[in-house]
Motif scaffolding. Structure first.
Motif, PDB file in Angstrom:
ATOM      1  N   ALA A 100      -5.849  -4.571   5.386  1.00  0.00           N
ATOM      2  CA  ALA A 100      -4.534  -5.187   5.215  1.00  0.00           C
ATOM      3  C   ALA A 100      -4.091  -5.136   3.753  1.00  0.00           C
ATOM      4  N   LEU A 101      -5.054  -5.234   2.820  1.00  0.00           N
ATOM      5  CA  LEU A 101      -4.727  -5.184   1.398  1.00  0.00           C
ATOM      6  C   LEU A 101      -4.164  -3.826   1.005  1.00  0.00           C
ATOM      7  N   ASP A 102      -4.822  -2.742   1.433  1.00  0.00           N
ATOM      8  CA  ASP A 102      -4.341  -1.399   1.102  1.00  0.00           C
ATOM      9  C   ASP A 102      -2.986  -1.130   1.744  1.00  0.00           C
ATOM     10  N   GLN A 103      -2.802  -1.623   2.973  1.00  0.00           N
ATOM     11  CA  GLN A 103      -1.504  -1.436   3.618  1.00  0.00           C
ATOM     12  C   GLN A 103      -0.397  -2.155   2.852  1.00  0.00           C
ATOM     13  N   ALA A 104      -0.694  -3.368   2.402  1.00  0.00           N
ATOM     14  CA  ALA A 104       0.305  -4.125   1.643  1.00  0.00           C
ATOM     15  C   ALA A 104       0.663  -3.420   0.343  1.00  0.00           C
ATOM     16  N   ARG A 111       0.197   3.088  10.413  1.00  0.00           N
ATOM     17  CA  ARG A 111      -0.485   3.651  11.577  1.00  0.00           C
ATOM     18  C   ARG A 111      -2.006   3.529  11.450  1.00  0.00           C
ATOM     19  N   MET A 112      -2.511   3.774  10.230  1.00  0.00           N
ATOM     20  CA  MET A 112      -3.956   3.683  10.037  1.00  0.00           C
ATOM     21  C   MET A 112      -4.440   2.246  10.131  1.00  0.00           C
ATOM     22  N   ALA A 113      -3.644   1.315   9.650  1.00  0.00           N
ATOM     23  CA  ALA A 113      -4.024  -0.090   9.761  1.00  0.00           C
ATOM     24  C   ALA A 113      -4.011  -0.551  11.214  1.00  0.00           C
ATOM     25  N   LYS A 114      -3.118   0.033  11.996  1.00  0.00           N
ATOM     26  CA  LYS A 114      -3.001  -0.349  13.398  1.00  0.00           C
ATOM     27  C   LYS A 114      -4.239   0.003  14.189  1.00  0.00           C
ATOM     28  N   VAL A 115      -4.898   1.124  13.830  1.00  0.00           N
ATOM     29  CA  VAL A 115      -6.117   1.543  14.543  1.00  0.00           C
ATOM     30  C   VAL A 115      -7.367   1.065  13.829  1.00  0.00           C
ATOM     31  N   ALA A 166       4.361  -2.280  -0.648  1.00  0.00           N
ATOM     32  CA  ALA A 166       4.978  -2.769  -1.881  1.00  0.00           C
ATOM     33  C   ALA A 166       5.503  -1.619  -2.723  1.00  0.00           C
ATOM     34  N   PHE A 167       4.718  -0.543  -2.784  1.00  0.00           N
ATOM     35  CA  PHE A 167       5.180   0.616  -3.558  1.00  0.00           C
ATOM     36  C   PHE A 167       6.431   1.214  -2.929  1.00  0.00           C
TER      37      PHE A 167
END
Length: 471
Positions: A212-216, A203-207, A220-221
């Motif tokens: 993109a790195l932190d979202q990935a 959701r935070m990446a969407k806004v 992954a976790f």
């Protein structure tokens, strides 16, 4: 060499042999050796051994088993179920009957042999009849009974060892099952937290508030948490099935309940004290090795006693001829030691005795080493588990509290908070494993002192009445 003489004393010889045979006949015991096995087991594991003989005893055993499986199983209750229901242990206890049958057989004289011969020619018919008794077998009954009695005692020790080993294996399986289920529940909590973190990151990446790195990284976790949960659930299933096998349960009984967590550590560990001397007194494999050496020594005595004369038979004989009165007498058959003086049998028995003697010494040395090693593992696992309980877990908890305070004060982001939570995962799993390892090491130490230390038992030297055949 055969000698034949007409003599009415044959009846006295035959009757005397029969009387001696009947007097030496052994009978089966009331309990089949189970009482001694139960006593040795009770001294070491605090629980007795029972065989369900008869309808009433079987019904009582099934009622006890059903009552145990309807309530949450502790380690002691799981052991009780295994002692009542483990079929491998039942098979081991059946060996007592085999050994006792050999003992009873050793106390009985070999059956007499009967021969009949008929010769005819020249208008005459001659008939010979004889009944032969094994006198050497009769005279060596006390020696053979003594050897088989020691084998019977050895069978009791083996059965008690199997019972103690079954109890130890069941106890360790219980600790493994409880710890695995505890880890699986924690893995499920981690998976849920990871999924929530991944959804927040999406959701935070969407806004545009997260790269993109932190979202990935968060995704992954989350994916790794799903895989870890699957492995943890399988480990819990495998550990539970291992416990079920040892308890001998199946079908509806597989729904047995286990507690949610492992028992707490004791306040203090046990001291080493005189565990080596205690092991020498209580170890069943040491006692069995000593018994085997004694039995082999008795077999050596039997070999020497029958070295020159190992076939001596006496019996009744009569002969009938046409138009002649019956001739009565006795016959003695003796094997002459012309080619075999019994030296090979005696040498074999002496070699078996020396082999048994060295094995007994090796068993004692191994037992002392095993108990020292088991205590080292016990003390180390206790210190490690206590270190996690008193140092690592409280520190992790304090770090978590401080991190949460910083997050509430807006000095730390939510992902830093989640990263700290992930760092606690390994610490929690390690604490559970350390506590499990302590209880397993405690069980191994008890087995090393009073059981067999994991050794496979058998009568040392293989001594038996057959080691030196009497005839």
């Amino acid at each position: 060499m055969r000698t034949k003489q007409q003599h009415p004393a044959l009846r006295a010889i035959a009757l005397g042999a029969i009387a001696l045979t009947l007097g030496g006949c052994a009978s089966f015991s009331r309990d089949g050796g189970l009482d001694a096995v139960s006593s040795m087991s009770s001294e070491r594991i605090g629980q007795d051994i029972r065989l369900a003989r008869g309808t009433q005893a079987h019904t009582e055993a099934q009622a006890e088993l059903s009552a145990l499986l309807k309530q949450p199983l502790s380690a002691d209750k799981s052991v009780r179920v295994a002692l009542l229901n483990n079929r491998g242990l039942r098979a081991s206890l059946a060996e007592l009957g085999v050994a006792e049958a050999d003992l009873v057989q050793a106390g009985r004289m070999a059956n007499p042999s009967f021969s009949f011969g008929r010769m005819s020619g020249g208008g005459e018919t001659e008939i010979e009849r004889s009944v032969m008794f094994d006198l050497v077998g009769l005279l060596t009954i006390p020696l053979r009974r003594d050897i088989e009695a020691r084998r019977f005692e050895g069978a009791k020790l083996v059965a008690a060892t199997d019972a103690v080993r079954t109890a130890a294996d069941t106890r360790k399986a219980w600790f493994n099952a409880v710890a695995a289920a505890q880890s699986a529940r924690y893995a499920e909590q981690v998976r849920e937290a990871a999924q929530a973190s991944a959804e927040l990151a999406a959701r935070m990446a969407k806004v545009g508030n997260l790269s993109a790195l932190d979202q990935a990284r968060e995704q992954a976790f989350s994916a790794e948490a799903v895989a870890q949960l699957a492995r943890a659930r399988h480990r819990a299933t495998a550990a539970r099935e291992q416990l079920a096998r040892l308890m001998g349960v199946w079908g509806a009984d597989l729904a047995f309940q286990l507690p949610d967590r492992l028992p707490d550590l004791p306040a203090a560990p046990r001291e080493a004290g005189n565990i080596e001397a205690l092991a020498m007194q209580q170890r069943l494999d040491v006692r069995l090795a000593k018994l085997g050496t004694e039995a082999t020594a008795r077999a050596l005595g039997l070999s020497k006693a029958t070295r020159f004369v190992n076939v001596l038979e006496a019996g009744y004989k009569n002969t009938s001829k046409s138009d002649s009165p019956r001739e009565n007498g006795y016959e003695i058959e003796l094997a002459l030691p012309l080619f075999d003086w019994g030296g090979a049998r005696t040498a074999k028995a002496e070699a078996l005795y020396m082999q048994s003697l060295h094995r007994t010494a090796d068993t004692a040395i191994t037992a002392r080493s095993q108990v020292r090693e088991a205590y080292s593992a016990y003390r180390t696992s206790y210190d490690v588990a206590r270190h996690y309980r008193d140092e690592i877990v409280p520190l992790r908890k304090k770090i978590s509290e401080e991190t949460l305070l910083r997050y509430n004060g807006m000095l730390m982001s939510v992902f830093e908070l989640l990263a700290d939570a992930r760092a606690q995962i390994n610490g929690v799993n390690a604490a559970i494993e350390a506590q499990r390892d302590y209880w397993i090491a405690d069980t191994d130490l008890q087995a090393a002192i009073s059981g067999s230390g994991g050794a496979t038992l058998g009568m040392a030297g293989g001594a038996s009445a057959e080691a030196a055949p009497a005839h």
